[in-house]
Design a protein around this motif. Structure first.
Motif, PDB file in Angstrom:
ATOM      1  N   CYS A 127       0.674  -1.248  -0.065  1.00 34.84           N
ATOM      2  CA  CYS A 127       0.062   0.021  -0.045  1.00 34.84           C
ATOM      3  C   CYS A 127       0.764   1.338   0.077  1.00 34.84           C
ATOM      4  CB  CYS A 127      -1.045  -0.035   1.312  1.00 34.84           C
ATOM      5  SG  CYS A 127      -2.177  -1.344   1.234  1.00 34.84           S
TER       6      CYS A 127
ATOM      7  N   GLU B 125      -5.341  -7.464  -7.513  1.00 43.87           N
ATOM      8  CA  GLU B 125      -5.347  -6.003  -7.064  1.00 43.87           C
ATOM      9  C   GLU B 125      -6.502  -5.428  -7.483  1.00 43.87           C
ATOM     10  OE1 GLU B 125      -0.563  -5.776  -8.223  1.00 43.87           O
ATOM     11  OE2 GLU B 125      -1.956  -4.699  -9.540  1.00 43.87           O
TER      12      GLU B 125
ATOM     13  N   LYS C  48      -9.277  -3.613  -4.860  1.00 46.42           N
ATOM     14  CA  LYS C  48      -9.343  -2.454  -4.809  1.00 46.42           C
ATOM     15  C   LYS C  48     -11.137  -1.908  -5.075  1.00 46.42           C
ATOM     16  CE  LYS C  48      -6.741  -0.969  -8.456  1.00 46.42           C
ATOM     17  NZ  LYS C  48      -6.017  -0.224  -9.288  1.00 46.42           N
TER      18      LYS C  48
ATOM     19  N   VAL D 271     -12.494  -3.061  -1.255  1.00 50.66           N
ATOM     20  CA  VAL D 271     -12.242  -1.944  -0.337  1.00 50.66           C
ATOM     21  C   VAL D 271     -12.982  -0.375  -0.505  1.00 50.66           C
ATOM     22  CG1 VAL D 271     -10.776  -3.214   0.904  1.00 50.66           C
ATOM     23  CG2 VAL D 271     -10.013  -1.262  -0.838  1.00 50.66           C
TER      24      VAL D 271
ATOM     25  N   TRP E  55     -11.103   1.684  -2.940  1.00 47.74           N
ATOM     26  CA  TRP E  55      -9.853   2.064  -2.607  1.00 47.74           C
ATOM     27  C   TRP E  55      -9.834   3.800  -3.113  1.00 47.74           C
ATOM     28  CZ3 TRP E  55      -6.015   0.381  -0.201  1.00 47.74           C
ATOM     29  CH2 TRP E  55      -4.706   1.108  -0.429  1.00 47.74           C
ATOM     30  N   ASN E  56      -9.230   4.378  -2.354  1.00 47.17           N
ATOM     31  CA  ASN E  56      -9.279   6.120  -2.407  1.00 47.17           C
ATOM     32  C   ASN E  56      -8.513   6.256  -3.492  1.00 47.17           C
ATOM     33  OD1 ASN E  56      -8.471   8.702  -1.840  1.00 47.17           O
ATOM     34  ND2 ASN E  56      -9.902   8.623  -0.060  1.00 47.17           N
ATOM     35  N   LYS E  57      -8.931   7.210  -4.551  1.00 46.76           N
ATOM     36  CA  LYS E  57      -8.085   7.555  -5.612  1.00 46.76           C
ATOM     37  C   LYS E  57      -6.976   8.516  -5.236  1.00 46.76           C
ATOM     38  CE  LYS E  57     -10.959  12.103  -6.319  1.00 46.76           C
ATOM     39  NZ  LYS E  57     -11.559  12.609  -7.133  1.00 46.76           N
TER      40      LYS E  57
ATOM     41  N   LEU F 165      -4.954   7.533  -3.184  1.00 39.20           N
ATOM     42  CA  LEU F 165      -3.730   6.569  -2.475  1.00 39.20           C
ATOM     43  C   LEU F 165      -2.877   5.934  -3.846  1.00 39.20           C
ATOM     44  CD1 LEU F 165      -5.804   4.984   0.313  1.00 39.20           C
ATOM     45  CD2 LEU F 165      -3.844   6.817   0.411  1.00 39.20           C
TER      46      LEU F 165
ATOM     47  N   ASP G 139      -1.563   3.024  -6.292  1.00 35.67           N
ATOM     48  CA  ASP G 139      -2.229   1.922  -6.490  1.00 35.67           C
ATOM     49  C   ASP G 139      -1.599   0.623  -5.740  1.00 35.67           C
ATOM     50  OD1 ASP G 139      -4.152   2.433  -8.322  1.00 35.67           O
ATOM     51  OD2 ASP G 139      -3.016   2.037  -9.956  1.00 35.67           O
ATOM     52  N   PRO G 140      -2.477  -0.222  -5.096  1.00 36.40           N
ATOM     53  CA  PRO G 140      -1.612  -1.300  -4.338  1.00 36.40           C
ATOM     54  C   PRO G 140      -1.092  -2.334  -5.401  1.00 36.40           C
ATOM     55  CG  PRO G 140      -4.182  -1.467  -4.328  1.00 36.40           C
ATOM     56  CD  PRO G 140      -3.782  -0.494  -4.947  1.00 36.40           C
TER      57      PRO G 140
ATOM     58  N   MET H 223     -10.493   6.433   4.659  1.00 34.84           N
ATOM     59  CA  MET H 223     -11.500   5.391   4.373  1.00 34.84           C
ATOM     60  C   MET H 223     -11.756   4.623   6.002  1.00 34.84           C
ATOM     61  SD  MET H 223      -9.818   3.097   1.274  1.00 34.84           S
ATOM     62  CE  MET H 223      -8.258   2.635   1.846  1.00 34.84           C
TER      63      MET H 223
ATOM     64  N   MET I  36     -11.783   0.814   6.843  1.00 36.03           N
ATOM     65  CA  MET I  36     -10.627   0.187   6.119  1.00 36.03           C
ATOM     66  C   MET I  36     -10.431  -1.117   6.853  1.00 36.03           C
ATOM     67  SD  MET I  36      -6.733   1.191   5.457  1.00 36.03           S
ATOM     68  CE  MET I  36      -6.448   1.417   7.246  1.00 36.03           C
TER      69      MET I  36
END
Length: 291
Positions: free
Chosen positions: A138, A157, A161, A164, A166-168, A170, A172-173, A215, A218
């Motif tokens: 992360c 991945e 995303k 959860v 995924w917050n824009k 953050l 990319d995991p 989040m 989370m």
């Protein structure tokens, strides 16, 4: 191709810039710890210790265990430090420090991270050993390097995303597998896990002290994520970069941690040194067994 002085800095004594090891001081087997104090704890088990180097958070010792040469090295906290350590370990193994050229024959290192973590599943008790079969970065570190998709798990991945939200804002995991060789060594004595490598201890691991979270759900969303038989098992802070860089550089790497907290049960154990010592003993034996 010669690597310029500005790109790979070599100290006057011929050692790597940050970790202060020279090429001849590096063993093929390496154990890394976030905490410099754990290097000295593990060194109590070594014979024929060759040196002890210390610079900032980086403490290095090479010696023998069960007759096998092994290097112990601390990294400090965070994937940014792993970027330093893994790059310099690889350079020590695969770059000629005199000519500054990559050696024609690749040397493969075995690098195991030993750490502590927080479990997020209710059935993982304190004191459990969790091997990160898959690490979830992360932190964004691997995204700075070319061809990250060649070593990651893109469909996992995307599912993560979406699940959860995924917050824009953050990074990319990225999902990265540990070395199959190391997984095989520990699969009989550890929980095989999917581990979040967070970029911080508080907000990035869903802890609230005074600042609200981007989040807020989370941790619960991580706990409920499923991808086939996989589920998120724990939080730590370095394993994704270690596994990712090692995979790209051609080394065997993985992370094993002792659970000293359970975020789901809101429980923690601060008297965890005996468990860490037990994990060190186990790891030394596993890494030096004949194979």
């Amino acid at each position: 191709m010669r690597i310029p002085e500005s790109e790979l800095i070599i100290n006057g004594d011929g050692s790597a810039f940050h970790i202060h090891l020279r090429p001849e001081e590096l063993a093929d087997r390496v154990i890394v710890f976030g905490d410099p104090g754990r290097v000295d704890m593990a060194a109590e088990y070594l014979q024929d210790k060759e040196f002890r180097h210390e610079s900032r958070e980086f403490v290095g010792i090479t010696g023998k265990y069960n007759g096998k040469r092994i290097t112990l090295l601390s990294t400090g906290i965070g994937t940014d430090n792993i970027d330093i350590v893994m790059t310099e370990l690889d350079a020590l193994a695969n770059v000629d420090f005199t000519t500054r050229e990559v050696k024609p024959e690749h040397r493969t290192l075995t690098v195991l991270r030993i750490g502590t973590c927080g479990a997020i599943q209710p059935d993982i008790p304190l004191g459990s050993f969790i091997f990160s079969e898959i690490s979830v970065g992360c932190d964004g570190l691997l995204n700075w390097y070319a061809d990250r998709d060649k070593v990651t798990i893109p469909d996992m991945e995307e599912a993560f995303k979406k699940h959860v939200g995924w917050n824009k804002h953050l990074p990319d995991p990225y999902f990265i597998r540990a070395s199959s060789k190391l997984k095989k060594l520990f699969e009989d004595c550890a929980v095989m896990g999917v581990t979040i490598s967070a970029s911080g201890f508080y907000g990035p691991q869903g802890r609230v002290v005074r600042l609200p979270l981007a989040m807020p759900d989370m941790v619960a969303d991580f706990e409920s994520f499923r991808f086939g038989d996989y589920r998120i098992t724990n939080f730590e802070m370095e394993g994704s970069a270690l596994a990712g860089l090692a995979a790209q550089l051609g080394h065997d790497a993985g992370t094993i941690c002792c659970a000293i907290a359970n975020r789901y049960l809101k429980d923690a154990n601060t008297d965890y040194k005996p468990m860490v010592r037990k994990l060190i003993e186990l790891s030394l034996n596993k890494l030096t067994q004949d194979r």
